[in-house]
Write a protein that holds these residues in place. Structure first.
Motif, PDB file in Angstrom:
ATOM      1  N   UNK A  70      24.562 -27.441  32.420  1.00  0.00           N
ATOM      2  CA  UNK A  70      24.373 -28.804  32.906  1.00  0.00           C
ATOM      3  C   UNK A  70      22.884 -29.113  33.009  1.00  0.00           C
ATOM      4  N   UNK A  71      22.492 -30.320  32.631  1.00  0.00           N
ATOM      5  CA  UNK A  71      21.083 -30.689  32.564  1.00  0.00           C
ATOM      6  C   UNK A  71      20.591 -31.530  33.743  1.00  0.00           C
ATOM      7  N   UNK A  72      21.491 -32.255  34.391  1.00  0.00           N
ATOM      8  CA  UNK A  72      21.067 -33.133  35.491  1.00  0.00           C
ATOM      9  C   UNK A  72      21.755 -32.763  36.812  1.00  0.00           C
ATOM     10  N   UNK A  73      21.845 -31.482  37.069  1.00  0.00           N
ATOM     11  CA  UNK A  73      22.521 -30.955  38.258  1.00  0.00           C
ATOM     12  C   UNK A  73      21.938 -31.531  39.546  1.00  0.00           C
ATOM     13  N   UNK A  74      20.631 -31.506  39.676  1.00  0.00           N
ATOM     14  CA  UNK A  74      19.984 -31.953  40.921  1.00  0.00           C
ATOM     15  C   UNK A  74      20.337 -33.397  41.252  1.00  0.00           C
ATOM     16  N   UNK A  75      20.259 -34.280  40.258  1.00  0.00           N
ATOM     17  CA  UNK A  75      20.561 -35.695  40.493  1.00  0.00           C
ATOM     18  C   UNK A  75      22.023 -35.884  40.883  1.00  0.00           C
ATOM     19  N   UNK A  76      22.928 -35.149  40.226  1.00  0.00           N
ATOM     20  CA  UNK A  76      24.359 -35.272  40.521  1.00  0.00           C
ATOM     21  C   UNK A  76      24.667 -34.774  41.935  1.00  0.00           C
ATOM     22  N   UNK A  77      24.040 -33.673  42.341  1.00  0.00           N
ATOM     23  CA  UNK A  77      24.280 -33.147  43.687  1.00  0.00           C
ATOM     24  C   UNK A  77      23.645 -34.019  44.769  1.00  0.00           C
ATOM     25  N   UNK A  78      22.679 -34.836  44.386  1.00  0.00           N
ATOM     26  CA  UNK A  78      22.070 -35.777  45.337  1.00  0.00           C
ATOM     27  C   UNK A  78      22.899 -37.050  45.487  1.00  0.00           C
ATOM     28  N   UNK A  79      24.051 -37.102  44.823  1.00  0.00           N
ATOM     29  CA  UNK A  79      24.958 -38.236  44.981  1.00  0.00           C
ATOM     30  C   UNK A  79      24.766 -39.358  43.986  1.00  0.00           C
ATOM     31  N   UNK A  80      23.921 -39.172  42.997  1.00  0.00           N
ATOM     32  CA  UNK A  80      23.739 -40.201  41.973  1.00  0.00           C
ATOM     33  C   UNK A  80      24.978 -40.275  41.089  1.00  0.00           C
ATOM     34  N   UNK A  81      25.543 -41.447  40.951  1.00  0.00           N
ATOM     35  CA  UNK A  81      26.736 -41.648  40.119  1.00  0.00           C
ATOM     36  C   UNK A  81      26.296 -41.986  38.699  1.00  0.00           C
ATOM     37  N   UNK A  82      25.774 -40.986  38.033  1.00  0.00           N
ATOM     38  CA  UNK A  82      25.224 -41.120  36.693  1.00  0.00           C
ATOM     39  C   UNK A  82      26.062 -40.297  35.722  1.00  0.00           C
ATOM     40  N   UNK A  83      25.932 -40.533  34.416  1.00  0.00           N
ATOM     41  CA  UNK A  83      26.661 -39.689  33.464  1.00  0.00           C
ATOM     42  C   UNK A  83      26.260 -38.228  33.593  1.00  0.00           C
ATOM     43  N   UNK A  84      27.236 -37.351  33.387  1.00  0.00           N
ATOM     44  CA  UNK A  84      27.019 -35.906  33.411  1.00  0.00           C
ATOM     45  C   UNK A  84      26.447 -35.507  32.055  1.00  0.00           C
ATOM     46  N   UNK A  85      25.314 -34.830  32.052  1.00  0.00           N
ATOM     47  CA  UNK A  85      24.684 -34.399  30.806  1.00  0.00           C
ATOM     48  C   UNK A  85      24.723 -32.877  30.728  1.00  0.00           C
ATOM     49  N   UNK A  86      25.056 -32.351  29.538  1.00  0.00           N
ATOM     50  CA  UNK A  86      25.068 -30.901  29.370  1.00  0.00           C
ATOM     51  C   UNK A  86      24.800 -30.511  27.933  1.00  0.00           C
ATOM     52  N   UNK A  87      24.368 -29.282  27.773  1.00  0.00           N
ATOM     53  CA  UNK A  87      24.272 -28.629  26.466  1.00  0.00           C
ATOM     54  C   UNK A  87      25.371 -27.582  26.460  1.00  0.00           C
ATOM     55  N   UNK A  88      25.832 -27.207  25.282  1.00  0.00           N
ATOM     56  CA  UNK A  88      26.866 -26.183  25.220  1.00  0.00           C
ATOM     57  C   UNK A  88      26.716 -25.351  23.955  1.00  0.00           C
ATOM     58  N   UNK A  89      27.280 -24.164  24.023  1.00  0.00           N
ATOM     59  CA  UNK A  89      27.237 -23.241  22.888  1.00  0.00           C
ATOM     60  C   UNK A  89      28.191 -23.688  21.782  1.00  0.00           C
ATOM     61  N   UNK A  90      29.384 -24.159  22.147  1.00  0.00           N
ATOM     62  CA  UNK A  90      30.411 -24.586  21.189  1.00  0.00           C
ATOM     63  C   UNK A  90      30.983 -25.924  21.648  1.00  0.00           C
ATOM     64  N   UNK A  91      31.235 -26.816  20.687  1.00  0.00           N
ATOM     65  CA  UNK A  91      31.816 -28.114  20.993  1.00  0.00           C
ATOM     66  C   UNK A  91      32.852 -28.461  19.934  1.00  0.00           C
ATOM     67  N   UNK A  92      34.046 -28.837  20.381  1.00  0.00           N
ATOM     68  CA  UNK A  92      35.117 -29.268  19.481  1.00  0.00           C
ATOM     69  C   UNK A  92      35.607 -30.631  19.922  1.00  0.00           C
ATOM     70  N   UNK A  93      35.985 -31.440  18.956  1.00  0.00           N
ATOM     71  CA  UNK A  93      36.628 -32.717  19.246  1.00  0.00           C
ATOM     72  C   UNK A  93      37.913 -32.769  18.435  1.00  0.00           C
TER      73      UNK A  93
END
Length: 101
Positions: A70-93
């Protein structure tokens, strides 16, 4: 192609997910969410594509990610209702259509 997964190469980019669920943003719920290493999320809106000039509904997208950072952990834990951003090793759709009766 119903239910088949397509691997997506996101390179060095980040994935961003937006949630309408206000309960997710409660501090304790978000703390539990951010501990995840894998993620499976389904959308509730149909994906449409144009094929030979005709718009077709290919189904509902489902995202599966493994090895999340997760890239924006601090902002999310501070209660900001923002999109969750992350990088990942594998991604499937994958795309799924509802079965007709």
């Amino acid at each position: 192609m119903d239910g088949k997964e397509i691997r997506s190469d996101i390179g060095n980019g980040a994935v961003q997910l937006t949630y309408d669920d206000i309960n997710l943003y409660k501090k304790e719920n978000m703390r539990m969410y951010l501990k995840r290493k894998n993620l499976i999320e389904s959308t509730n809106f149909p994906v449409k594509e144009i094929l030979h000039g005709t718009e077709i509904n290919i189904g509902f997208a489902k995202l599966r990610a493994e090895g999340i950072e997760f890239l924006n952990t601090k902002q999310l834990l501070n209660g900001n209702k923002i999109p969750v951003q992350f990088k990942c090793r594998e991604l499937w759709i994958s795309y799924h259509r509802k079965k007709s009766n």
